[in-house]
Scaffold this motif. Structure first.
Motif, PDB file in Angstrom:
ATOM      1  N   SER A  76      10.691   2.300   3.379  1.00  0.00           N
ATOM      2  CA  SER A  76      10.997   3.678   3.002  1.00  0.00           C
ATOM      3  C   SER A  76      12.469   3.787   2.630  1.00  0.00           C
ATOM      4  CB  SER A  76      10.650   4.645   4.138  1.00  0.00           C
ATOM      5  OG  SER A  76      11.391   4.318   5.308  1.00  0.00           O
ATOM      6  N   SER A 124       6.029   2.675   1.430  1.00  0.00           N
ATOM      7  CA  SER A 124       4.895   1.749   1.333  1.00  0.00           C
ATOM      8  C   SER A 124       4.749   0.954   2.621  1.00  0.00           C
ATOM      9  CB  SER A 124       5.094   0.782   0.159  1.00  0.00           C
ATOM     10  OG  SER A 124       5.308   1.471  -1.044  1.00  0.00           O
ATOM     11  N   CYS A 164       5.422   2.676  -7.170  1.00  0.00           N
ATOM     12  CA  CYS A 164       3.959   2.805  -7.187  1.00  0.00           C
ATOM     13  C   CYS A 164       3.525   3.139  -8.606  1.00  0.00           C
ATOM     14  CB  CYS A 164       3.506   3.895  -6.215  1.00  0.00           C
ATOM     15  SG  CYS A 164       1.723   4.245  -6.319  1.00  0.00           S
ATOM     16  N   CYS A 221       1.657   6.608  -8.693  1.00  0.00           N
ATOM     17  CA  CYS A 221       2.531   7.767  -8.520  1.00  0.00           C
ATOM     18  C   CYS A 221       3.645   7.800  -9.563  1.00  0.00           C
ATOM     19  CB  CYS A 221       3.154   7.761  -7.129  1.00  0.00           C
ATOM     20  SG  CYS A 221       1.972   7.922  -5.770  1.00  0.00           S
ATOM     21  N   GLU A 238       1.504   7.348   0.112  1.00  0.00           N
ATOM     22  CA  GLU A 238       1.236   8.684  -0.400  1.00  0.00           C
ATOM     23  C   GLU A 238      -0.100   8.766  -1.124  1.00  0.00           C
ATOM     24  OE1 GLU A 238       4.465  10.291  -2.643  1.00  0.00           O
ATOM     25  OE2 GLU A 238       5.896  10.105  -0.980  1.00  0.00           O
ATOM     26  N   SER A 297      12.029   1.667  -0.497  1.00  0.00           N
ATOM     27  CA  SER A 297      10.767   2.122  -1.097  1.00  0.00           C
ATOM     28  C   SER A 297      10.449   1.322  -2.348  1.00  0.00           C
ATOM     29  CB  SER A 297      10.857   3.618  -1.445  1.00  0.00           C
ATOM     30  OG  SER A 297      10.995   4.407  -0.274  1.00  0.00           O
ATOM     31  N   LYS A 319       9.122   5.580  -7.017  1.00  0.00           N
ATOM     32  CA  LYS A 319       9.250   4.858  -5.763  1.00  0.00           C
ATOM     33  C   LYS A 319       8.742   5.715  -4.608  1.00  0.00           C
ATOM     34  CE  LYS A 319      12.992   1.611  -6.724  1.00  0.00           C
ATOM     35  NZ  LYS A 319      14.307   1.085  -6.259  1.00  0.00           N
ATOM     36  N   THR A 320       7.908   5.109  -3.782  1.00  0.00           N
ATOM     37  CA  THR A 320       7.326   5.832  -2.646  1.00  0.00           C
ATOM     38  C   THR A 320       7.380   4.957  -1.399  1.00  0.00           C
ATOM     39  OG1 THR A 320       5.117   4.973  -3.125  1.00  0.00           O
ATOM     40  CG2 THR A 320       5.727   7.080  -4.152  1.00  0.00           C
ATOM     41  N   GLN A 324       0.850  -1.197   0.000  1.00  0.00           N
ATOM     42  CA  GLN A 324       0.000   0.000   0.000  1.00  0.00           C
ATOM     43  C   GLN A 324       0.878   1.237   0.000  1.00  0.00           C
ATOM     44  OE1 GLN A 324      -2.693   0.396   3.290  1.00  0.00           O
ATOM     45  NE2 GLN A 324      -3.760   2.137   2.386  1.00  0.00           N
ATOM     46  N   CYS A 325       0.754   2.042  -1.027  1.00  0.00           N
ATOM     47  CA  CYS A 325       1.512   3.285  -1.109  1.00  0.00           C
ATOM     48  C   CYS A 325       1.042   4.221   0.002  1.00  0.00           C
ATOM     49  CB  CYS A 325       1.293   3.940  -2.477  1.00  0.00           C
ATOM     50  SG  CYS A 325       2.081   5.558  -2.643  1.00  0.00           S
TER      51      CYS A 325
END
Length: 336
Positions: A182, A198, A189, A192, A143, A186, A195-196, A140-141
């Motif tokens: 993170s 998650s 996504c 997005c 952001e 990361s 890379k975020t 799950q992202c």
């Protein structure tokens, strides 16, 4: 075929003798794995069902050579088993002799070679399913809250070991814990498009008959790779459902969770070298044996517990458990 296999085991329950394996060119890792595979009667039974008469005997076929050596290990001769052909076969498949190898890496490669080189695809799949752990991973992202779901399988569970003291139960619980990823960890996504950070959670879809678990005792550090000899306890028998509450997918359909230990792969030494040995409990035998290449001896459960670590030279590196099942209760009983 299976009934004849049971009869053979039952007739030998009181005079069961494990056979040692000579060490050829740093083969202790393969020797140890052969002892655990020999103790996995389900694998031997599947290989015996394989009609390999049409397979070209070119010394490149790993499942063919494995079938031969496992059969030889169950013969009545009280000498070490000749297994050079199997070693040379691995060598020809890029697992070179005279080179130190990781036991988990060799174990997974042998299973993969059986998938690639057996001409009976149904039996090859049965062998894979014998060890197959199906998992569902959700990312799950953090952001955009986009959720990605992936279903995959593993042939062994790689369990993170803490650096002070731990237990198998704690390692399994950590494996199933939700994690935030993170920085360098990361994940990409799709929504997005980068890379975020998650959140990841893992759910079990199915558990195998043979549950193989690797205790990850190696850590990267500024000075390179180091080995953790910390204490990790493990039980002879455990109920997976008691350890993994909340760790099962809604699609999980099994109703048998009890596992009994039958093999322990032990590593002695450090990151630059060492020696592999094994504790095994063959078939339905209640007697534990210790196999150190050519040497084989009967031992107690207390001796096996010495591989917990910290105060002993050798530490448990891989654990192999067999699932108990009312429907699959075909395992023969020994008086030991």
């Amino acid at each position: 075929m299976l009934s004849r296999f049971y009869s053979y085991l039952t007739l030998r329950d009181l005079k069961y003798e494990m056979r040692g394996l000579s060490n050829y060119q740093l083969s202790c890792c393969v020797n140890t794995l052969l002892q655990t595979l020999s103790a996995t009667w389900e694998l031997s039974e599947l290989l015996e069902r394989w009609d390999s008469a049409g397979v070209k005997a070119d010394s490149h076929n790993v499942p063919l050579e494995l079938k031969k050596v496992l059969s030889a290990m169950k013969s009545d001769h009280r000498h070490s088993t000749p297994h050079q052909d199997f070693l040379y076969c691995l060598d020809r498949n890029s697992f070179r002799l005279c080179v130190q190898h990781d036991a988990d890496e060799v174990f997974l490669s042998i299973l993969n070679f059986m998938q690639q080189q057996m001409d009976d695809r149904a039996l090859a799949l049965d062998i894979q399913n014998l060890y197959k752990v199906s998992v569902e991973t959700r990312l799950q992202c953090l952001e955009c809250s986009c959720i990605q779901t992936q279903t995959s399988f593993q042939l062994s569970l790689h369990l993170h070991v803490k650096e002070d003291q731990d237990s198998l139960e704690g390692c399994i619980s950590s494996f199933l814990e939700d994690q935030e990823l993170s920085g360098r960890d990361s994940c990409f996504c799709a929504q997005c498009e980068r890379k975020t950070p998650s959140k990841r959670d893992v759910k079990l879809l199915s558990l195998p008959r043979i549950l193989c678990m690797q205790l990850k005792r190696y850590r990267s550090s500024r000075g390179g790779i180091r080995k953790l000899d910390c204490r990790v306890t493990f039980p002879e028998t455990f109920d997976f459902s008691e350890l993994a509450r909340g760790g099962f997918s809604r699609d999980f359909a099994q109703d048998e969770y009890t596992y009994t230990l039958y093999a322990v792969v032990v590593h002695s030494g450090g990151t630059m070298g060492g020696h592999y040995t094994a504790y095994v409990r063959p078939g339905g035998n209640q007697q534990w044996y210790y196999a150190d290449d050519i040497s084989v001896e009967k031992v107690s459960w207390e001796r096996v517990q010495g591989t917990y670590g910290k105060y002993y030279g050798g530490t448990a590196y891989m654990l192999m458990y067999r699932r108990s099942s009312k429907e699959e209760g075909r395992q023969p009983e020994f008086s030991g």
